[in-house]
Design a protein around this motif. Structure first.
Motif, PDB file in Angstrom:
ATOM      1  N   SER A 127       0.822  -1.212   0.000  1.00 55.79           N
ATOM      2  CA  SER A 127       0.000   0.000   0.000  1.00 55.79           C
ATOM      3  C   SER A 127       0.857   1.263   0.000  1.00 55.79           C
ATOM      4  O   SER A 127       0.392   2.339  -0.360  1.00 55.79           O
ATOM      5  N   THR A 128       2.114   1.124   0.373  1.00 59.74           N
ATOM      6  CA  THR A 128       3.048   2.256   0.336  1.00 59.74           C
ATOM      7  C   THR A 128       3.610   2.482  -1.061  1.00 59.74           C
ATOM      8  O   THR A 128       4.343   3.445  -1.287  1.00 59.74           O
ATOM      9  N   GLY A 129       3.282   1.576  -1.979  1.00 58.02           N
ATOM     10  CA  GLY A 129       3.817   1.685  -3.334  1.00 58.02           C
ATOM     11  C   GLY A 129       5.102   0.928  -3.530  1.00 58.02           C
ATOM     12  O   GLY A 129       5.628   0.853  -4.647  1.00 58.02           O
ATOM     13  N   VAL A 130       5.629   0.354  -2.452  1.00 56.19           N
ATOM     14  CA  VAL A 130       6.888  -0.391  -2.540  1.00 56.19           C
ATOM     15  C   VAL A 130       6.623  -1.778  -3.113  1.00 56.19           C
ATOM     16  O   VAL A 130       5.761  -2.500  -2.606  1.00 56.19           O
ATOM     17  N   PRO A 131       7.339  -2.166  -4.154  1.00 58.58           N
ATOM     18  CA  PRO A 131       7.111  -3.484  -4.759  1.00 58.58           C
ATOM     19  C   PRO A 131       7.666  -4.605  -3.887  1.00 58.58           C
ATOM     20  O   PRO A 131       8.619  -4.422  -3.144  1.00 58.58           O
ATOM     21  N   VAL A 132       7.049  -5.767  -4.004  1.00 58.02           N
ATOM     22  CA  VAL A 132       7.470  -6.939  -3.254  1.00 58.02           C
ATOM     23  C   VAL A 132       8.560  -7.671  -4.028  1.00 58.02           C
ATOM     24  O   VAL A 132       8.585  -7.668  -5.269  1.00 58.02           O
ATOM     25  N   TYR A 133       9.456  -8.316  -3.286  1.00 58.41           N
ATOM     26  CA  TYR A 133      10.640  -8.969  -3.856  1.00 58.41           C
ATOM     27  C   TYR A 133      10.340  -9.818  -5.087  1.00 58.41           C
ATOM     28  O   TYR A 133      10.946  -9.636  -6.145  1.00 58.41           O
ATOM     29  N   ASN A 134       9.422 -10.765  -4.977  1.00 60.47           N
ATOM     30  CA  ASN A 134       9.179 -11.695  -6.086  1.00 60.47           C
ATOM     31  C   ASN A 134       8.660 -10.999  -7.334  1.00 60.47           C
ATOM     32  O   ASN A 134       8.942 -11.437  -8.457  1.00 60.47           O
ATOM     33  N   PHE A 135       7.908  -9.943  -7.159  1.00 61.53           N
ATOM     34  CA  PHE A 135       7.416  -9.183  -8.303  1.00 61.53           C
ATOM     35  C   PHE A 135       8.585  -8.508  -9.019  1.00 61.53           C
ATOM     36  O   PHE A 135       8.718  -8.575 -10.248  1.00 61.53           O
ATOM     37  N   CYS A 136       9.462  -7.879  -8.244  1.00 64.37           N
ATOM     38  CA  CYS A 136      10.637  -7.211  -8.824  1.00 64.37           C
ATOM     39  C   CYS A 136      11.500  -8.207  -9.599  1.00 64.37           C
ATOM     40  O   CYS A 136      11.936  -7.934 -10.720  1.00 64.37           O
ATOM     41  N   VAL A 137      11.745  -9.347  -8.980  1.00 59.77           N
ATOM     42  CA  VAL A 137      12.624 -10.343  -9.595  1.00 59.77           C
ATOM     43  C   VAL A 137      12.047 -10.837 -10.916  1.00 59.77           C
ATOM     44  O   VAL A 137      12.755 -10.930 -11.930  1.00 59.77           O
ATOM     45  N   ALA A 138      10.745 -11.141 -10.924  1.00 56.73           N
ATOM     46  CA  ALA A 138      10.120 -11.650 -12.145  1.00 56.73           C
ATOM     47  C   ALA A 138      10.172 -10.604 -13.255  1.00 56.73           C
ATOM     48  O   ALA A 138      10.519 -10.909 -14.405  1.00 56.73           O
ATOM     49  N   VAL A 139       9.824  -9.379 -12.927  1.00 60.71           N
ATOM     50  CA  VAL A 139       9.839  -8.299 -13.921  1.00 60.71           C
ATOM     51  C   VAL A 139      11.248  -8.074 -14.451  1.00 60.71           C
ATOM     52  O   VAL A 139      11.475  -7.962 -15.665  1.00 60.71           O
ATOM     53  N   ASP A 140      12.205  -8.021 -13.540  1.00 66.30           N
ATOM     54  CA  ASP A 140      13.585  -7.762 -13.959  1.00 66.30           C
ATOM     55  C   ASP A 140      14.151  -8.886 -14.810  1.00 66.30           C
ATOM     56  O   ASP A 140      14.835  -8.643 -15.813  1.00 66.30           O
ATOM     57  N   ASP A 141      13.903 -10.128 -14.411  1.00 67.12           N
ATOM     58  CA  ASP A 141      14.397 -11.253 -15.207  1.00 67.12           C
ATOM     59  C   ASP A 141      13.830 -11.195 -16.626  1.00 67.12           C
ATOM     60  O   ASP A 141      14.527 -11.469 -17.603  1.00 67.12           O
ATOM     61  N   ALA A 142      12.543 -10.815 -16.721  1.00 68.52           N
ATOM     62  CA  ALA A 142      11.907 -10.746 -18.037  1.00 68.52           C
ATOM     63  C   ALA A 142      12.487  -9.607 -18.875  1.00 68.52           C
ATOM     64  O   ALA A 142      12.905  -9.811 -20.016  1.00 68.52           O
ATOM     65  N   LEU A 143      12.519  -8.406 -18.310  1.00 67.90           N
ATOM     66  CA  LEU A 143      12.957  -7.237 -19.080  1.00 67.90           C
ATOM     67  C   LEU A 143      14.447  -7.266 -19.385  1.00 67.90           C
ATOM     68  O   LEU A 143      14.899  -6.665 -20.367  1.00 67.90           O
ATOM     69  N   MET A 144      15.223  -7.954 -18.566  1.00 72.58           N
ATOM     70  CA  MET A 144      16.665  -8.055 -18.813  1.00 72.58           C
ATOM     71  C   MET A 144      17.027  -9.263 -19.675  1.00 72.58           C
ATOM     72  O   MET A 144      18.201  -9.521 -19.933  1.00 72.58           O
ATOM     73  N   GLY A 145      16.008 -10.001 -20.086  1.00 75.02           N
ATOM     74  CA  GLY A 145      16.246 -11.113 -21.001  1.00 75.02           C
ATOM     75  C   GLY A 145      17.040 -12.255 -20.407  1.00 75.02           C
ATOM     76  O   GLY A 145      17.806 -12.931 -21.102  1.00 75.02           O
ATOM     77  N   ILE A 146      16.854 -12.501 -19.121  1.00 76.86           N
ATOM     78  CA  ILE A 146      17.591 -13.584 -18.456  1.00 76.86           C
ATOM     79  C   ILE A 146      17.116 -14.936 -18.989  1.00 76.86           C
ATOM     80  O   ILE A 146      15.928 -15.245 -18.956  1.00 76.86           O
ATOM     81  N   THR A 147      18.042 -15.738 -19.484  1.00 75.71           N
ATOM     82  CA  THR A 147      17.679 -17.048 -20.028  1.00 75.71           C
ATOM     83  C   THR A 147      17.811 -18.159 -18.993  1.00 75.71           C
ATOM     84  O   THR A 147      17.117 -19.171 -19.077  1.00 75.71           O
ATOM     85  N   HIS A 148      18.735 -17.982 -18.036  1.00 76.55           N
ATOM     86  CA  HIS A 148      18.986 -19.026 -17.033  1.00 76.55           C
ATOM     87  C   HIS A 148      19.142 -18.378 -15.657  1.00 76.55           C
ATOM     88  O   HIS A 148      19.950 -17.442 -15.496  1.00 76.55           O
ATOM     89  N   VAL A 149      18.388 -18.871 -14.699  1.00 81.00           N
ATOM     90  CA  VAL A 149      18.488 -18.415 -13.315  1.00 81.00           C
ATOM     91  C   VAL A 149      19.175 -19.513 -12.507  1.00 81.00           C
ATOM     92  O   VAL A 149      18.598 -20.579 -12.291  1.00 81.00           O
ATOM     93  N   ILE A 150      20.405 -19.246 -12.106  1.00 81.08           N
ATOM     94  CA  ILE A 150      21.173 -20.198 -11.294  1.00 81.08           C
ATOM     95  C   ILE A 150      21.295 -19.588  -9.906  1.00 81.08           C
ATOM     96  O   ILE A 150      21.906 -18.531  -9.739  1.00 81.08           O
ATOM     97  N   ARG A 151      20.702 -20.223  -8.913  1.00 76.85           N
ATOM     98  CA  ARG A 151      20.665 -19.623  -7.582  1.00 76.85           C
ATOM     99  C   ARG A 151      20.555 -20.704  -6.519  1.00 76.85           C
ATOM    100  O   ARG A 151      20.476 -21.893  -6.811  1.00 76.85           O
ATOM    101  N   ALA A 152      20.546 -20.273  -5.255  1.00 76.38           N
ATOM    102  CA  ALA A 152      20.514 -21.206  -4.131  1.00 76.38           C
ATOM    103  C   ALA A 152      19.142 -21.860  -4.004  1.00 76.38           C
ATOM    104  O   ALA A 152      18.110 -21.286  -4.379  1.00 76.38           O
ATOM    105  N   GLU A 153      19.125 -23.070  -3.437  1.00 80.10           N
ATOM    106  CA  GLU A 153      17.875 -23.832  -3.327  1.00 80.10           C
ATOM    107  C   GLU A 153      16.843 -23.150  -2.440  1.00 80.10           C
ATOM    108  O   GLU A 153      15.645 -23.434  -2.551  1.00 80.10           O
TER     109      GLU A 153
END
Length: 525
Positions: free
Chosen positions: A215-241
């Motif tokens: 409600s403060t306008g601050v985006p939530v982590y998972n939303f940011c990550v999904a949007v950024d991965d898409a717009l930055m053209g990330i083909t492979h996400v290699i990360r911790a389990e």
């Protein structure tokens, strides 16, 4: 079952040449770069170098209370120390086109959230909707549902099916609202994880509607990550389990926005030797700490890559170029890895032993200067010390101890405390001392202040041995004792050379002249 995972085949047929990958390392700047993060960055970096792709650095600093620019700078410095340079991200030309810090991408998230509110899903309703529930109301609804036994772990917003008139009235009244993602009924999300195999989730049963923008306008982590991965053209996400469960929300968002999901590889935890998750109580865990303790970048890379990966051979020591050629994320193991400090030290030692003297000198210099053993990083002592210590150290800092020992000299103390040294007295050690002093006084002993002393000293020893009729152990061991004051250690010529340089630079040491004076007194006693 909410999630499923199947064991992947241990072996795979040889793969065709891989297309260029776009991977990202996306740390939150809330502390130091630790072992787990460094390994994640490394795996991503290696795959882009292997495939001719791009490695992106993205700063996920939406946690404004904990994120600091100092932490970001520290992490970037650690990545540079490791040699993991990024192709796109902060301080690259692409930054002039769009920001790589999530805190600077607020307009992008607002635009994407609006798009989801305007997008109609398969059920004929908007993919995202405004939720006017305050946090205390959310808590009360959860508590009430728990009391009746109806609460299943997911909050059901009363605004999910509100009429357009109700929503508009709230908006006209200026009330703040969060934006929630409407999880479709019966929706499942499935991935074929490169490391973990097929994994799927029943979205409705697992998470329910979730917040995209607070409600403060601050985006939530998972939303940011999904949007950024898409717009930055990330083909492979290699990360911790630990991020595996985030894939569910991110997958739903990506699909709703019309973007293809990247391929995922979720790597196992790194454990301490006691079997618990690696933490500060296990000792050094941050890249900065390892650098300060005297580990070298290539050795850290070599060790980190093996925490969960191997190429199927017995080979343990790799150059970075060899790792780029050999590494493949599909050989990363599902089982946790155990951080073994002794193994890391052993690998570090192998890299030091195989290193070019000039390269080692550049790494040693800060340690010698800090220890007060030379005046500057470009002192001639540094290169001599590198050659002298290379085969005797596991960590860079240990070279300072060896050089410091070379500066000291107490022949009489060694003869009194070391039985093997005292035995040399029976083989006319005093006579040898007298011959050394005579050679020194006659100008036959090479000048330790000259750059070519080490080579000339080696030649002098041979001629000196012939002259006095000694060779092998009868010559080398007692000569070492007389000139260095101890029975073992690095090359004597190198030791005398660093002593001469120390004398020239005004560093406290027992000079060659003082040692000869001791030998004169000893031979006459």
């Amino acid at each position: 079952m909410v999630s499923t995972s199947e064991r992947k085949a241990e072996t795979k047929p040889a793969a065709a040449k891989l297309d260029p990958m776009r991977t990202r390392f996306a740390p939150s700047p809330t502390g130091s770069l630790h072992v787990g993060g460094a390994r994640t960055a490394l795996y991503n970096w290696l795959m882009t170098r292997k495939t001719g792709g791009q490695f992106i650095l993205r700063i996920e600093d939406t946690d404004m209370a904990r994120s600091t620019r100092a932490s970001e700078e520290s992490m970037k410095a650690d990545l540079r120390w490791l040699g993991l340079t990024w192709d796109e991200g902060p301080e690259t030309p692409r930054e002039s086109e769009f920001p790589f810090r999530q805190s600077e991408r607020g307009e992008i998230y607002q635009k994407m959230a609006k798009k989801l509110m305007e997008t109609v899903g398969p059920d004929g309703k908007s993919v995202a909707y405004p939720c006017f529930s305050k946090q205390e109301e959310v808590d009360e609804l959860k508590k009430a549902a728990e009391t009746t036994g109806e609460f299943q772990g997911n909050f059901v917003s009363p605004w999910r099916d509100a009429s357009p008139e109700e929503v508009q009235a709230k908006m006209d009244a200026g009330e703040t609202y969060a934006i929630r993602f409407r999880v479709p009924k019966g929706k499942r999300v499935a991935i074929d994880d490169i490391v973990r195999g097929p994994v799927s989730w029943d979205a409705e049963a697992t998470i329910g509607d979730f917040v995209l923008l607070r409600s403060t306008g601050v985006p939530v982590y998972n939303f940011c990550v999904a949007v950024d991965d898409a717009l930055m053209g990330i083909t492979h996400v290699i990360r911790a389990e630990e991020h595996l469960t985030n894939t569910l929300r991110q997958g739903l968002i990506l699909e709703a926005l019309g973007f293809k999901m990247p391929e995922y590889a979720h790597c196992s935890l790194i454990l301490g030797e006691d079997g618990s998750k690696l933490s500060k109580r296990h000792g050094a865990t941050s890249v900065t700490q390892f650098a300060e303790e005297g580990f070298v970048p290539d050795a850290m890379i070599n060790y980190l890559v093996g925490l969960g990966w191997n190429d199927g051979t017995e080979k343990e020591v790799y150059t970075v170029d060899e790792l780029v050629e050999a590494f493949s994320v599909d050989r990363v193991q599902k089982s946790p890895s155990v951080f073994d400090m002794q193994k890391l030290k052993w690998i570090n030692a192998q890299h030091l032993h195989n290193m070019d003297d000039a390269k080692l000198a550049g790494l040693l210099a800060p340690f010698l200067v800090k220890a007060g053993l030379c005046k500057s990083a470009d002192s001639p002592m540094v290169l001599v010390a590198a050659h002298m210590c290379k085969q005797k150290i596991q960590l860079l800092g240990q070279a300072a101890d060896i050089v410091k020992e070379a500066f000291t000299y107490d022949l009489n103390a060694t003869l009194a405390s070391d039985e093997s040294a005292a035995k040399l007295l029976q083989d006319d050690l005093k006579g040898l001392a007298k011959a050394v002093v005579e050679a020194y006084n006659a100008g036959e002993f090479p000048d330790p202040s000259q750059a070519d002393f080490v080579d000339k000293y080696s030649a002098w020893v041979k001629e000196f041995g012939k002259k006095i009729g000694r060779k092998g152990k009868q010559l080398m061991q007692p000569l070492r004792l007389l000139l260095s004051g101890v029975m073992s250690g690095p090359d004597v010529g190198c030791q005398l050379r660093v002593v001469a340089i120390a004398k020239q630079e005004g560093i406290p040491c027992v000079s060659i002249a003082e040692r000869m004076a001791t030998l004169q007194a000893f031979s006459s006693s």
